[in-house]
Design an enzyme around this catalytic site. Sequence first.
Site, PDB file in Angstrom:
ATOM      1  N   GLY A  33       0.817  -1.209   0.000  1.00  0.00           N
ATOM      2  CA  GLY A  33       0.000   0.000   0.000  1.00  0.00           C
ATOM      3  C   GLY A  33       0.849   1.256   0.000  1.00  0.00           C
ATOM      4  CD  GLU A  60       0.198  -5.619  -1.830  1.00  0.00           C
ATOM      5  OE1 GLU A  60       1.214  -6.064  -2.412  1.00  0.00           O
ATOM      6  OE2 GLU A  60       0.038  -4.409  -1.620  1.00  0.00           O
TER       7      GLU A  60
END
Length: 710
Positions: A103, A126
Amino acid sequence: MTVVKYKVEKGVAWLAMNNPPLNALSHALRQAIVAGIDRAGADRAVQAIVLIGNDRAFSSGADIKEFAGGEFYRDPFLPAVVAALEASAKPVIAAIGGVCMGGGFEVALGCHYRVALGDTKISFPEVKLGLIPGAAGTQRFPRLVGLETAVNMIVSGATVPAAALKDTALFDVVVKDDLRGAAAEFARRLEKKPPRRVRDLPVEHPQAEAFLQFAKQGVATVARGLSAPLRAIEAIAATTTQDYDAGLATEQKIFGELMVSPESKAMRHAFFAERAATKVPGITEQTKPREVKKVAVVGAGTMGGGIAMSFANAGFPVTLLEAKQDALDRGIATIRKFYEGAAQKGKLSPGDAAKRVALITPSLDFAAAKEADLIIEAVFEDLGVKKSVFQQIDKVARKGAILATNTSTLDVDRIAAYTKRPGDVLGLHFFSPANVMKLLEVVGAAKTRPDVLATALGLARKIGKTAVVSGVCDGFIGNRMINRYSQQALLMLEEGASPQQVDRAIEKFGFAMGPFRMSDLAGNDISWHIRQRHYEEHPKQRRMRIADRIGELGRFGQKTGSGWYRYEPGKRDALPDPVVESIIKEERAVLKITPRKLADAEIVERLLYALINEGARILAEGIALRASDIDLVYLAGYGFPVQRGGPMFHASQVGLGTVLRRMREFAANPHADPAFWKPAPLIVKLAAAGKTFDDPPEKKSSQQRRARRG
Ligand code: NAD
């Protein structure tokens, strides 16, 4: 605390993220970034905006503690933050250094320009949590670096230095140092240039469709049942078939689906399990680990050699001690061969291989261990031999040195008592091959001092191991449980299954290797010897005749060319063997069992519940500090599928009530050993209360129980 510091200098608004240690994108930080952008947008004195992190990180990405509650989705949700940065009418420059992950990297991609330090660690991790980037990373990244690099990085989760991407459009400037200065200079040179939005860039690839198809096939063969890597490709593919907004919607949909998938929940559990395992009662911030610079290993056999290499790989000088010259020569030759092989395969430079060999000094004289800060014993699994070795070590070791045993089954308390310094003794249970396997069980004995345990945990990190603390018992956490699992596998052979059916069923569940293939790899002699000892200790214990006959025939597995399977010379393919089939048939006849067909589902349940039932006892006894430690042992050391989260997590997903009911049904099977399926009291208690292992009542640690025993 101000989570974003705001300062205007010469027409540039500096937004400095300040959420130590690594600027995780908590709700407060997200809110403050948007507030900073709004403030700078409204500030007439501001012509450009620089978003910068701290010395350690631009940002490490989402605050995954927020996944459990609603905070992660709370407004402003990360995609909205990234969109706000991109929508800014004033140019936004990301000044990137340290760690820039997930992120955090998506935040940087929302900025109009990027200035980076060359050694910034860039990654999209991720997939390691069963997810894909969910704040437009799959849509913006390919627009800057091209499809191939984007697929490689997003699918692998690999970390690369920013400098490796400097020839792409990702960064406008890459510098060696003075990030601040470079960003200020870049902002000044920008003058009145308008924002450049990544969303407006095209994705170019001469044969996008063919490439993506190829990538999908490649990933499918290595993903071992994991869905996130394939779904990442699906999201990236949307950049070539849909416009930006539709592509983003595709990404969001996939992200949402993965977020609630059992796979991602399990992988997040594994992530937290690894963090939790470092917290050990008795070790506080005041506990000062001992300094370990030199290591000695006693025994240059299978384990001693691997352990010595583990330390040499991390740069520790190691003295390798043996009783006999020929054993020492053999041990050193094996080590040398391993490193030379690694160099030939290009895994290591010839220089590094030579350096590692040179770090290991062979010796037949125990006095050579006198300067070692840590001495690890890996001699024969025999209490008499261990006694003599520990008495010798005790004589030569310097005061404060840590003395460790690599025993798999012997009582570490007894071994500690052979020395005059039991507080300095612990178990360090490595797994074979020790230089490869990640797991290290750190066995705290009754008198082991907290600083000794703390030192071991720190060292484990340095040599790249996943450490889990275990109390003293036969087999510690991992082998005590696997013993029950193997026993269940053998009972199923008696009832009607074949080794190949058992292996196939559990491998389909996701295990790297079924029990029979695993035993052939590890050596059937090891389990055979352990069984002999158990028969002696517990004369009433049911004999595993099929397995004993395999042992009596010297079918020790791959190393002897046959075991539960047969092996062609030089090959590792496990081939069904009629000899094994007839042994099984004969023993069934002796036991008067009419074989029946076992469903794969029953095989999987019986193997797993055997693990879980023993795991529950281990937890209740305080041998393991928490259920997630047991999961970690199985994930790091026994090939348990990560997308299932470990045996105890799996039990919680199935529901302990179901586990209990099924165990009772298995106990009612006419050939079952009812004692085997006696449910652990902890399972009965938790199931009755509708609870899971994460919430065990009246848990006592072995340390606490020991303290009470005085
Ligand atoms: P091994 O037989 O391969 O090696 C043992 C070595 O110790 C031999 O080279 C022997 O010469 C040496 N030795 C014996 N007595 C000695 C003495 N008095 N002084 C110095 N050296 C001496 O055995 P291994 O498989 O490496 O196992 C060693 C220990 O590690 C055992 O306690 C075993 O239970 C444990 N262990 C083994 C495994 C495994 O998979 N092999 C896994 C975990 C732990």
